[in-house]
Scaffold this motif. Structure first.
Motif, PDB file in Angstrom:
ATOM      1  N   ALA A  50       0.839  -1.209   0.000  1.00 25.42           N
ATOM      2  CA  ALA A  50       0.000   0.000   0.000  1.00 25.42           C
ATOM      3  C   ALA A  50       0.868   1.251   0.000  1.00 25.42           C
ATOM      4  O   ALA A  50       0.565   2.230  -0.700  1.00 25.42           O
ATOM      5  N   GLU A  51       1.959   1.238   0.740  1.00 25.83           N
ATOM      6  CA  GLU A  51       2.871   2.394   0.764  1.00 25.83           C
ATOM      7  C   GLU A  51       3.536   2.596  -0.596  1.00 25.83           C
ATOM      8  O   GLU A  51       3.715   3.726  -1.041  1.00 25.83           O
ATOM      9  N   ARG A  52       3.919   1.500  -1.250  1.00 26.25           N
ATOM     10  CA  ARG A  52       4.499   1.607  -2.598  1.00 26.25           C
ATOM     11  C   ARG A  52       3.492   2.201  -3.572  1.00 26.25           C
ATOM     12  O   ARG A  52       3.825   3.076  -4.373  1.00 26.25           O
ATOM     13  N   ALA A  53       2.252   1.735  -3.500  1.00 20.49           N
ATOM     14  CA  ALA A  53       1.210   2.271  -4.387  1.00 20.49           C
ATOM     15  C   ALA A  53       0.969   3.749  -4.100  1.00 20.49           C
ATOM     16  O   ALA A  53       0.820   4.549  -5.034  1.00 20.49           O
ATOM     17  N   ARG A  54       0.967   4.123  -2.833  1.00 22.40           N
ATOM     18  CA  ARG A  54       0.772   5.525  -2.465  1.00 22.40           C
ATOM     19  C   ARG A  54       1.939   6.380  -2.960  1.00 22.40           C
ATOM     20  O   ARG A  54       1.741   7.494  -3.453  1.00 22.40           O
ATOM     21  N   ALA A  55       3.164   5.853  -2.860  1.00 20.07           N
ATOM     22  CA  ALA A  55       4.337   6.595  -3.341  1.00 20.07           C
ATOM     23  C   ALA A  55       4.289   6.764  -4.860  1.00 20.07           C
ATOM     24  O   ALA A  55       4.621   7.837  -5.382  1.00 20.07           O
ATOM     25  N   GLU A  56       3.873   5.720  -5.566  1.00 21.01           N
ATOM     26  CA  GLU A  56       3.750   5.823  -7.028  1.00 21.01           C
ATOM     27  C   GLU A  56       2.674   6.843  -7.404  1.00 21.01           C
ATOM     28  O   GLU A  56       2.854   7.626  -8.338  1.00 21.01           O
ATOM     29  N   GLN A  57       1.572   6.844  -6.680  1.00 15.49           N
ATOM     30  CA  GLN A  57       0.502   7.803  -6.958  1.00 15.49           C
ATOM     31  C   GLN A  57       0.978   9.230  -6.677  1.00 15.49           C
ATOM     32  O   GLN A  57       0.691  10.148  -7.447  1.00 15.49           O
ATOM     33  N   ARG A  83       3.149  10.271  -9.529  1.00 21.61           N
ATOM     34  CA  ARG A  83       2.346  10.616 -10.711  1.00 21.61           C
ATOM     35  C   ARG A  83       1.701  11.992 -10.543  1.00 21.61           C
ATOM     36  O   ARG A  83       1.663  12.794 -11.480  1.00 21.61           O
ATOM     37  N   LEU A  84       1.187  12.275  -9.346  1.00 20.16           N
ATOM     38  CA  LEU A  84       0.578  13.581  -9.101  1.00 20.16           C
ATOM     39  C   LEU A  84       1.612  14.703  -9.184  1.00 20.16           C
ATOM     40  O   LEU A  84       1.318  15.776  -9.716  1.00 20.16           O
ATOM     41  N   ALA A  85       2.808  14.450  -8.677  1.00 19.56           N
ATOM     42  CA  ALA A  85       3.861  15.467  -8.764  1.00 19.56           C
ATOM     43  C   ALA A  85       4.234  15.730 -10.217  1.00 19.56           C
ATOM     44  O   ALA A  85       4.458  16.885 -10.612  1.00 19.56           O
ATOM     45  N   GLU A  86       4.278  14.679 -11.025  1.00 20.82           N
ATOM     46  CA  GLU A  86       4.590  14.843 -12.453  1.00 20.82           C
ATOM     47  C   GLU A  86       3.485  15.630 -13.156  1.00 20.82           C
ATOM     48  O   GLU A  86       3.755  16.497 -13.987  1.00 20.82           O
ATOM     49  N   LEU A  87       2.231  15.338 -12.819  1.00 23.32           N
ATOM     50  CA  LEU A  87       1.121  16.100 -13.399  1.00 23.32           C
ATOM     51  C   LEU A  87       1.183  17.569 -12.988  1.00 23.32           C
ATOM     52  O   LEU A  87       0.950  18.453 -13.819  1.00 23.32           O
ATOM     53  N   ASP A  88       1.492  17.809 -11.717  1.00 22.36           N
ATOM     54  CA  ASP A  88       1.628  19.198 -11.261  1.00 22.36           C
ATOM     55  C   ASP A  88       2.754  19.902 -11.999  1.00 22.36           C
ATOM     56  O   ASP A  88       2.617  21.066 -12.380  1.00 22.36           O
ATOM     57  N   ARG A  89       3.864  19.206 -12.196  1.00 23.57           N
ATOM     58  CA  ARG A  89       4.992  19.796 -12.905  1.00 23.57           C
ATOM     59  C   ARG A  89       4.608  20.129 -14.339  1.00 23.57           C
ATOM     60  O   ARG A  89       4.894  21.210 -14.837  1.00 23.57           O
ATOM     61  N   ARG A  90       3.921  19.209 -14.986  1.00 24.95           N
ATOM     62  CA  ARG A  90       3.497  19.455 -16.370  1.00 24.95           C
ATOM     63  C   ARG A  90       2.517  20.624 -16.456  1.00 24.95           C
ATOM     64  O   ARG A  90       2.580  21.432 -17.379  1.00 24.95           O
ATOM     65  N   GLN A  91       1.611  20.709 -15.489  1.00 24.19           N
ATOM     66  CA  GLN A  91       0.664  21.824 -15.483  1.00 24.19           C
ATOM     67  C   GLN A  91       1.388  23.150 -15.255  1.00 24.19           C
ATOM     68  O   GLN A  91       1.040  24.155 -15.869  1.00 24.19           O
ATOM     69  N   ALA A  92       2.397  23.133 -14.396  1.00 21.00           N
ATOM     70  CA  ALA A  92       3.166  24.353 -14.141  1.00 21.00           C
ATOM     71  C   ALA A  92       3.924  24.777 -15.394  1.00 21.00           C
ATOM     72  O   ALA A  92       3.976  25.970 -15.727  1.00 21.00           O
ATOM     73  N   VAL A  93       4.496  23.803 -16.102  1.00 22.56           N
ATOM     74  CA  VAL A  93       5.210  24.118 -17.342  1.00 22.56           C
ATOM     75  C   VAL A  93       4.240  24.677 -18.379  1.00 22.56           C
ATOM     76  O   VAL A  93       4.535  25.669 -19.048  1.00 22.56           O
ATOM     77  N   ALA A  94       3.080  24.056 -18.505  1.00 25.66           N
ATOM     78  CA  ALA A  94       2.085  24.544 -19.474  1.00 25.66           C
ATOM     79  C   ALA A  94       1.603  25.949 -19.107  1.00 25.66           C
ATOM     80  O   ALA A  94       1.453  26.807 -19.987  1.00 25.66           O
ATOM     81  N   ALA A  95       1.390  26.193 -17.828  1.00 23.73           N
ATOM     82  CA  ALA A  95       0.953  27.529 -17.397  1.00 23.73           C
ATOM     83  C   ALA A  95       2.043  28.566 -17.673  1.00 23.73           C
ATOM     84  O   ALA A  95       1.737  29.684 -18.113  1.00 23.73           O
ATOM     85  N   GLU A  96       3.291  28.194 -17.428  1.00 27.53           N
ATOM     86  CA  GLU A  96       4.388  29.133 -17.688  1.00 27.53           C
ATOM     87  C   GLU A  96       4.527  29.413 -19.181  1.00 27.53           C
ATOM     88  O   GLU A  96       4.737  30.554 -19.602  1.00 27.53           O
ATOM     89  N   ARG A  97       4.376  28.386 -19.983  1.00 26.60           N
ATOM     90  CA  ARG A  97       4.439  28.596 -21.435  1.00 26.60           C
ATOM     91  C   ARG A  97       3.283  29.470 -21.911  1.00 26.60           C
ATOM     92  O   ARG A  97       3.449  30.312 -22.787  1.00 26.60           O
ATOM     93  N   SER A  98       2.117  29.269 -21.341  1.00 23.63           N
ATOM     94  CA  SER A  98       0.970  30.089 -21.705  1.00 23.63           C
ATOM     95  C   SER A  98       1.217  31.543 -21.314  1.00 23.63           C
ATOM     96  O   SER A  98       0.918  32.463 -22.081  1.00 23.63           O
ATOM     97  N   ARG A  99       1.765  31.756 -20.127  1.00 21.78           N
ATOM     98  CA  ARG A  99       2.085  33.113 -19.690  1.00 21.78           C
ATOM     99  C   ARG A  99       3.116  33.752 -20.619  1.00 21.78           C
ATOM    100  O   ARG A  99       2.986  34.905 -21.017  1.00 21.78           O
ATOM    101  N   MET A 100       4.117  32.986 -21.015  1.00 22.56           N
ATOM    102  CA  MET A 100       5.147  33.509 -21.918  1.00 22.56           C
ATOM    103  C   MET A 100       4.550  33.837 -23.289  1.00 22.56           C
ATOM    104  O   MET A 100       4.927  34.836 -23.911  1.00 22.56           O
ATOM    105  N   ALA A 101       3.631  33.002 -23.738  1.00 28.50           N
ATOM    106  CA  ALA A 101       2.992  33.269 -25.032  1.00 28.50           C
ATOM    107  C   ALA A 101       2.162  34.556 -24.968  1.00 28.50           C
ATOM    108  O   ALA A 101       2.180  35.356 -25.914  1.00 28.50           O
TER     109      ALA A 101
END
Length: 184
Positions: free
Chosen positions: A79-86, A89-107
């Protein structure tokens, strides 16, 4: 040797079997322990007969309880391994959203800068065309301003596009950057 194999089977049944199986084994071994203690008291006609339940505890209850604790530890680790993987994944999604938001701001910023320079070019061109009989010096001054604004706008656009094209991380498989966009 038979006792060792028996205890190993009980342990493995609790670790690898269904939850229903280890619950039944626990109830059965506790019931056998109680029955052995009661039988010892009845046969010896004293409380010393309870000692008959000690081998039942060692051979029955102890392997079952050990197996249950190992199973619970393994389940908790999974359960801890599954929670760590989740979480990853959430951190990667947050990072991607931050990159997309920054690119949108730059555009948006690029749009504002270029629109400002193009507006200045259009205003100067309109002014130069609307005044009849301009002298050569006035036309050259207007064209110089138009050229400076257009060159400055192009330079800022190139700089911003260079920033937008530069991947934040090394390119992934297939030449796509970390956001999954193919290089321009």
């Amino acid at each position: 040797a038979t006792t060792l194999v028996y205890t190993q089977v009980l342990f493995d049944s609790c670790v690898y079997g269904s939850p229903r199986l280890w619950r039944r084994l626990l109830w059965i071994t506790v019931a056998l322990t109680a029955a052995a203690g009661l039988l010892g008291v009845v046969l010896r006609e004293s409380w010393e007969g309870i000692a008959l339940s000690i081998p039942v505890v060692l051979v029955g209850v102890l392997p079952v309880v050990s197996g249950i604790s190992v199973r619970q530890y393994r389940d908790q680790a999974a359960a801890e391994r599954a929670r760590a993987e989740q979480t990853a994944r959430l951190a990667e999604l947050d990072r991607r959203q931050a990159v997309a938001a920054e690119r949108s701001r730059m555009a948006r910023e690029l749009h504002d800068v270029i629109a400002n320079h193009l507006s200045a070019v259009a205003i100067h061109a309109t002014a130069a065309l609307s005044v009849p009989g301009l002298e050569r010096a006035q036309v050259e001054a207007a064209l110089r301003v138009i050229r400076e604004n257009s060159v400055q706008g192009l330079a800022e656009m190139r700089q911003m596009i260079g920033v937008l094209r530069a991947p934040a991380e090394p390119a992934g498989p297939g030449g796509a950057d970390a956001d999954g966009a193919a290089p321009a």
